[in-house]
Structures are given as structure tokens and as C-alpha cells.
Design an enzyme around this catalytic site. Structure first.
Site, PDB file in Angstrom:
ATOM      1  N   PRO A 297      41.663  50.217  30.463  1.00 46.17           N
ATOM      2  CA  PRO A 297      41.098  49.530  29.307  1.00 46.17           C
ATOM      3  C   PRO A 297      41.659  50.162  27.991  1.00 46.17           C
ATOM      4  O   PRO A 297      40.728  50.612  27.166  1.00 46.17           O
ATOM      5  CB  PRO A 297      39.572  49.177  29.391  1.00 46.17           C
ATOM      6  N   CYS A 298      42.785  50.198  27.641  1.00 52.68           N
ATOM      7  CA  CYS A 298      43.222  50.870  26.419  1.00 52.68           C
ATOM      8  C   CYS A 298      42.950  50.031  25.353  1.00 52.68           C
ATOM      9  O   CYS A 298      43.046  50.500  24.135  1.00 52.68           O
ATOM     10  CB  CYS A 298      45.051  51.425  26.486  1.00 52.68           C
ATOM     11  N   HIS A 299      42.823  48.542  25.486  1.00 51.37           N
ATOM     12  CA  HIS A 299      42.213  47.737  24.495  1.00 51.37           C
ATOM     13  C   HIS A 299      41.020  48.365  23.855  1.00 51.37           C
ATOM     14  O   HIS A 299      40.518  47.706  22.817  1.00 51.37           O
ATOM     15  CB  HIS A 299      42.218  46.334  25.043  1.00 51.37           C
TER      16      HIS A 299
END
Length: 327
Positions: A297-299
Site C-alpha cells: 500500500p504505497c498509497h
């Protein structure tokens, strides 16, 4: 009210309490919790009704079976699927299906990972050769061939463009856009947003010598894990990965997966958790290198002032995902 997980674990006082696992959104009784997750992933409730009121559901039978399988393999990695099914009184198909649904890998692949962990432990005290045999590997070649599920895709495989490799893929719509999911026999190797033609071209460019096969059945369990997340049933996408990354990139990606849904961290905070506070730009590059959206989850990484930063698949999409997770 829920009780602080760290305090309860420290005191070992779990009697009469129900244990919620945040990223799974399920609750256990103390007797059910066979493989204790990390303390930061837990929340404690005084009653089953309180757990349900907070949005947690009872542990499904398939997850209960998965934990029993994992517990047995931790003790005896050499157990076959047939032996597991006989001990647990389930069919081999039920054993494989349940385990792969919740872990993204087969029991055999999981057992190989346990060998790798034991090899690392032995290596701290013995020579490489002795450590290999103590961990259950018959040769250096066996260790090398079986390491990709734990360490990511073998460098040589990636450098050769996926030569002699088959990648199964499927495409589908999600609330945040069209996606393509690619997987090898060991795990998900690509999960990206975009349009179908461009995504297929990118996958072929990433692995120019691999055979690409559209197969919804081969990727079904991975897709189901993703849909569970998109339907709010889980807070992370629990699948095995087969992607190429440096040691530092893997450290960053693992740190990102520990950020709870609905929360964010700055690049500086992620760098600090790794013990490398000056590596802010390197953390940003690792986020930009991510090829498995939502799974890693780089968001959930933003600027230090909390504003939305760049995102491989567009800052507008990043904001939509974050707003949805917070809701």
C-alpha cells in the site's frame, strides 16, 4: 472499550476477553488464537457483542483450518498435503484451497519458507553446509531454487526477462479503475491500474521472454483476496508475492504493509522506522518502484505536511483510495 493490546499481552491476562485482528477484521477467543499476530495488529474486547459492534466478525472456518495447517507445518515442515488432510480430517483439496485462500501460497510453499527461516537461524551459529542440512535442504541449488517465494523473484530470472516462465493474468474492473493481475506459480508478480492494452504491453515489456496466458482460474484466489479488501472484508490484500526488489526495497514494502488501513505515514516516518532517517529519497524511490498496487500500500505514504504526493497510478486515484479506507 477495547483494551490496549500491548498491555494485555505483556500481562498475559486474556481470560474472558475477545481478540480482534485489525487487518483481518475478525475476532477470536483466546483459545482460538493459535498463531499470535504482531501486538500492533491486535485490539481486545470485553465481549463478543462489543467486537461485533466494532465491525469485527467471527473467524471463518477456512481461516481456522489455515492456522491449524500452519501450526503443524511450523513443527513438521516435511508433512505432505495428504498427511495434513488425514490429520485434520479434511480432503487434500480443502486443505490446499483454504490455505491458499488466506496465505496466497500452498502448504508446500509455506513449508519451504519455514526451511529458509531455519536456515537463517542455523547460519548464525554454524557453517553454510551444516546449516543447509539442519534446515532440511539437500544442496545449495535446492536453497537457491526455493528461495524466490520468500526473497522475491530470483535476479537471474528477472534479468533474463522471465525466460522459460509462464505468467498467468486476468483483467477486471474495480471501484478505483481497471486492473491487470499477473501471477507466477509462486505468487503475484504484477497488479496495476490502467487500460487493458497498455497493461498487457507493460507486462510483456517487464517479462519479454515469458509466456503470458490469460487464465481467470489460475489467478482466481489472488483476485478473490483483492476483492475481499475492496469489499471491506479485510484491511490488507493477503497474497504471496513474486516480485523483484532489492533488500532495501523489501524492507520499505514490508513497512508499508504494517501501516493500518485508514492511516498514513510520511516518507520520513517510514525511513525512521527502518532505522535510516536520512533515507527519505530512497523510501520514495522504493514506493515508486512498487508494481503491485494495493497489496503493497504505497498509497498510504504522504508528504510530511500530510498532503497527497505523487503516485504511480495518479494522485487523484491515491486520494480516492485513502478517503475510502478512512471511511
Amino acid at each position: 472499550m477495547s483494551v490496549d493490546a500491548h498491555k494485555a499481552l505483556k500481562q498475559h491476562d486474556l481470560s474472558g476477553m475477545w481478540i480482534g485482528v485489525k487487518y483481518l477484521s475478525v475476532y477470536y477467543s483466546p483459545e482460538d488464537l493459535r498463531l499470535l499476530p504482531e501486538p500492533q495488529d491486535l485490539v481486545f474486547f470485553a465481549s463478543e457483542q462489543e467486537a461485533k459492534a466494532q465491525g469485527f466478525g467471527p473467524i471463518p472456518d477456512s481461516l481456522r483450518l489455515t492456522e491449524k495447517i500452519a501450526e503443524m507445518l511450523l513443527e513438521q515442515p516435511a508433512l505432505t498435503v495428504q498427511q495434513l488432510s488425514e490429520n485434520l480430517r479434511h480432503t487434500p483439496h480443502q486443505v490446499i484451497r483454504a490455505f491458499k485462500k488466506h496465505t496466497g501460497m500452498t502448504p508446500k510453499q509455506f513449508a519451504q519458507l519455514q526451511k529458509l527461516e531455519r536456515f537463517r537461524e542455523e547460519l548464525a551459529h554454524h557453517s553454510i553446509t551444516r546449516s543447509l542440512y539442519e534446515a532440511g535442504f539437500e544442496s545449495l541449488r535446492a536453497l537457491y531454487e526455493r528461495s524466490s517465494g520468500f526473497l522475491g523473484m530470483r535476479p537471474r530470472t528477472y534479468q533474463q526477462g522471465g525466460k522459460n516462465m509462464t505468467i498467468f493474468y486476468d483483467t477486471f474492473d474495480t471501484p478505483f479503475g481497471f486492473m491487470l493481475l499477473g501471477s507466477t506459480e509462486l505468487g503475484v508478480c504484477s497488479l496495476k491500474f490502467g487500460d487493458q492494452d497498455t497493461l498487457l504491453q507493460e507486462l510483456q515489456q517487464d517479462y519479454p521472454k515469458a509466456q503470458l496466458v490469460q487464465d481467470a482460474e489460475a489467478t482466481r484466489l489472488y483476485r478473490e483476496a483483492l476483492l475481499d479488501y475492496l469489499q471491506g472484508k479485510t484491511q490488507t490484500v493477503e497474497v504471496a508475492l513474486d516480485v523483484r526488489g532489492t533488500d532495501f526495497q523489501w524492507k520499505v514494502w514490508q513497512a508499508l504493509r504494517r501501516i493500518p488501513a485508514g492511516e498514513t505515514r510520511s516518507y520520513a516516518q517510514v525511513a525512521a522506522t527502518l532505522g535510516e532517517p536520512k533515507a527519505v529519497r530512497a523510501v520514495a524511490r522504493a514506493c515508486a518502484s512498487n508494481v503491485v498496487a494495493l497489496v503493497i500500500p504505497c498509497h498510504r505514504v504522504v508528504r510530511s505536511d500530510g498532503s497527497i504526493s505523487g503516485y504511480r497510478w495518479g494522485p487523484e486515484r491515491k486520494k480516492e483510495i485513502l478517503d475510502w479506507e478512512k471511511r
